[in-house]
Design an enzyme around this catalytic site. Structure first.
Site, PDB file in Angstrom:
ATOM      1  N   ARG A 134       5.145  48.833  18.371  1.00  0.00           N
ATOM      2  CA  ARG A 134       5.935  48.800  17.136  1.00  0.00           C
ATOM      3  C   ARG A 134       6.694  47.484  16.972  1.00  0.00           C
ATOM      4  O   ARG A 134       7.096  47.117  15.887  1.00  0.00           O
ATOM      5  CB  ARG A 134       6.927  49.961  17.145  1.00  0.00           C
ATOM      6  N   ASP A 194       4.188  65.439  38.329  1.00  0.00           N
ATOM      7  CA  ASP A 194       4.045  63.985  38.386  1.00  0.00           C
ATOM      8  C   ASP A 194       3.021  63.552  39.437  1.00  0.00           C
ATOM      9  O   ASP A 194       2.298  62.577  39.244  1.00  0.00           O
ATOM     10  CB  ASP A 194       5.420  63.359  38.705  1.00  0.00           C
ATOM     11  N   HIS A 215      -2.634  63.122  41.224  1.00  0.00           N
ATOM     12  CA  HIS A 215      -3.018  62.260  42.350  1.00  0.00           C
ATOM     13  C   HIS A 215      -3.410  63.080  43.588  1.00  0.00           C
ATOM     14  O   HIS A 215      -4.463  62.872  44.187  1.00  0.00           O
ATOM     15  CB  HIS A 215      -1.866  61.333  42.748  1.00  0.00           C
TER      16      HIS A 215
HETATM   17  C1  BG6 Z   1       2.771  57.541  39.276  1.00  0.00           C
HETATM   18  C2  BG6 Z   1       3.960  58.454  39.251  1.00  0.00           C
HETATM   19  O1  BG6 Z   1       1.680  58.139  38.672  1.00  0.00           O
HETATM   20  O2  BG6 Z   1       2.454  57.215  40.627  1.00  0.00           O
HETATM   21  C3  BG6 Z   1       5.141  57.808  39.949  1.00  0.00           C
HETATM   22  O3  BG6 Z   1       4.311  58.755  37.907  1.00  0.00           O
HETATM   23  C4  BG6 Z   1       4.762  57.351  41.329  1.00  0.00           C
HETATM   24  O4  BG6 Z   1       6.254  58.691  40.015  1.00  0.00           O
HETATM   25  C5  BG6 Z   1       3.477  56.526  41.319  1.00  0.00           C
HETATM   26  O5  BG6 Z   1       5.837  56.582  41.839  1.00  0.00           O
HETATM   27  C6  BG6 Z   1       2.987  56.258  42.727  1.00  0.00           C
HETATM   28  O6  BG6 Z   1       1.919  55.353  42.688  1.00  0.00           O
HETATM   29  P1  BG6 Z   1       1.613  54.395  43.928  1.00  0.00           P
HETATM   30  O7  BG6 Z   1       0.324  53.737  43.567  1.00  0.00           O
HETATM   31  O8  BG6 Z   1       2.774  53.478  44.053  1.00  0.00           O
HETATM   32  O9  BG6 Z   1       1.503  55.314  45.112  1.00  0.00           O
END
Ligand code: BG6
Length: 482
Positions: free
Chosen positions: A50, A234, A239
């Site tokens: 934006r 999260d 993950h």
């Molecule tokens: C993100 C989360 O997807 O992954 C975060 O939203 C987290 O909270 C991050 O800190 C961790 O990623 P990495 O690659 O640093 O382990």
């Protein structure tokens, strides 16, 4: 030496181009690809947000982002200037309006077109609708969606539905940056390119699996996002779920995207319900000179979990008797992510009663010090009889990789190139995301219906003490250390 395979030229439309992720990961990753010749010289990056930036403002922003993230020795000025010349900026409002016509004029008709949504999830839907209304999608278009993909099953289904109205599933790239990490892919190579492990990779031989994603950072600066989300949504739903799938899945017939994703979705569907006894939540308090969650989030009270530990089971023939222990948290003792496959101890010791039977442990270390170690038992060297000791067989990637490969390791760089190539292997399919939410929702609603609250743990610790109690039969969490 790494093999550089250039991609075809493309137009990348980056929504949220002035945001944190764009500056930290996306723009620097594109530059890395450009520098080594993977991104072609005539690619185009169209920044969208934006903000009323000019092309030259956006180039300055990109330059700063690159200089902040790249080693000076690799950012030669000519190359950087050539990269910046490929950037332009198009202010657009997610709800439609004049900016969209301007945006359309930047797009070349016959090249790959990728729309990358690196924006707050509340504007995913309006942007998709506006892309469609402005008629910007052609046959060779793709859309990349950052996480979080929904807040629960219902919102994920809704988002999938909206996307499907404009894009085919083969054009939709749901990003989970963990799948782009070098070691995560190596887990697949380890399992499916070696004969050694497969005969042992089951309940008969594996005592348990531990997955730890521990972070030393808190949520400062992300409070608006985090308090509505928590560690389960999260980190676990995406993950950690992906890591668990790669450990537990059956060998796919090929390394084709749908063959791999079919096997992953079967694992998620085989996950059994987790009762409240198998689930520990925590929230960091003050400790080690750091503020607690409430201070960081500027709230008087909150029951959002910043730590989760779970004991879960994959209900199929291969894994029925092997528990999977999962743990993730913020403001823990150290930043450390690893998967450990703990094998059963030998059935009988020939070395006498004083020698306990030990477990072999295969550890796949995601970060830091990426690599794989196998803990084996050997005779302690020297005199003193037949005494046993555990030593790691160490395969540290950092030691064995060349600097060039080190520079290629960024997860985003790999994933963006896969988007352009049209390879969805490392992206989540709609059914996978929905199955993961179904399981996550059931756990969260069981937890909420019991009215339980997260246990407070000191910042800089291993998390709530109660997590230790999830480990039965003498098992122990591995220590959290860099
Ligand atoms: C993100 C989360 O997807 O992954 C975060 O939203 C987290 O909270 C991050 O800190 C961790 O990623 P990495 O690659 O640093 O382990």
């Amino acid at each position: 030496m790494p093999k550089i395979i250039p991609v075809e030229t493309f137009d990348l439309v980056l929504f949220g181009a002035t945001g944190d992720l764009a500056r930290r990961e996306i723009i620097p990753s594109l530059f890395s690809g450009f520098r080594i010749g993977q991104v072609p010289p005539d690619f185009r990056l169209i920044g969208v947000s934006r903000s009323q930036l000019s092309d030259s403002d956006f180039r300055k922003l990109a330059q700063t982002a690159i200089l902040e993230t790249h080693d000076k020795s690799v950012t030669d000025e000519v190359c950087l200037e050539a990269f910046l010349q490929r950037l332009c900026f198009s202010p657009c409002d997610a709800s439609g309006g004049a900016g969209w016509e301007q945006l359309a004029t930047w797009l070349r008709p016959d090249v790959i077109r990728a729309f990358y949504l690196s924006v707050s999830p509340v504007i995913f839907e309006p942007i998709v609708i506006a892309i469609s209304a402005a008629d910007l999608v052609h046959e060779d278009s793709r859309i990349v969606i950052e996480k979080p993909f929904g807040q629960d099953l219902e919102s994920a289904q809704r988002l999938n539905h909206i996307l499907k109205q404009t894009f085919n599933e083969s054009q939709i790239y749901r990003i989970d940056h963990y799948l782009g990490k070098e070691t995560v892919q190596n887990l697949m190579a380890l399992r499916f390119a070696n004969i050694l492990f497969e005969p042992l990779w089951n309940s008969q031989h594996v005592d348990h699996v531990q997955i730890t994603v521990s972070e030393s950072i808190g949520i400062k600066g992300r409070q608006g996002y985090y308090d509505n989300v928590g560690a389960m949504r999260d980190m676990v739903q995406n993950h950690i779920m992906q890591l668990l799938c790669l450990v537990a899945m059956e060998p796919p017939a090929t390394f084709e995207p749908n063959a791999v994703r079919d096997e992953k979705v079967k694992v998620i569907r085989a996950l059994q319900d987790v009762t409240a006894d198998d689930f520990i939540c925590g929230q960091y308090g003050e400790g080690s000179g750091e503020a607690g969650y409430l201070t960081d989030s500027r709230l008087d009270r909150s029951t959002t979990e910043t730590f989760v530990a779970l004991r879960c089971r994959v209900g199929n023939w291969r894994w029925a008797r092997t528990p999977f222990y999962i743990r993730t948290g913020k403001r823990l003792r150290a930043r450390m992510s690893e998967i450990s496959v703990v094998f059963k101890s030998p059935p009988h010791s020939i070395f006498g009663q004083h020698e306990r039977r030990r477990n072999n442990v295969l550890t796949i270390r995601l970060q830091p010090n990426e690599g794989i170690t196998m803990q084996v038992t050997i005779k302690e060297p020297g005199l003193g009889g037949m005494r046993l000791a555990e030593v790691p067989l160490d395969m540290s990637f950092a030691d064995s990789l060349t600097p060039e490969i080190g520079a290629l390791k960024n997860a985003y760089e790999r994933l963006i190139m896969d988007v352009i190539r049209g390879n969805q292997t490392l992206f989540m399919r709609n059914d996978e995301v929905e199955a993961a939410w179904e399981w996550t929702d059931r756990i969260l609603s069981a937890w909420e219906s019991e009215g339980r609250r997260p246990e407070i743990y000191p910042a800089g610790s291993d998390g709530p003490a109660a997590a230790g109690a999830l480990m039965e039969f003498g098992r122990q969490w591995r220590s959290i250390q860099e």
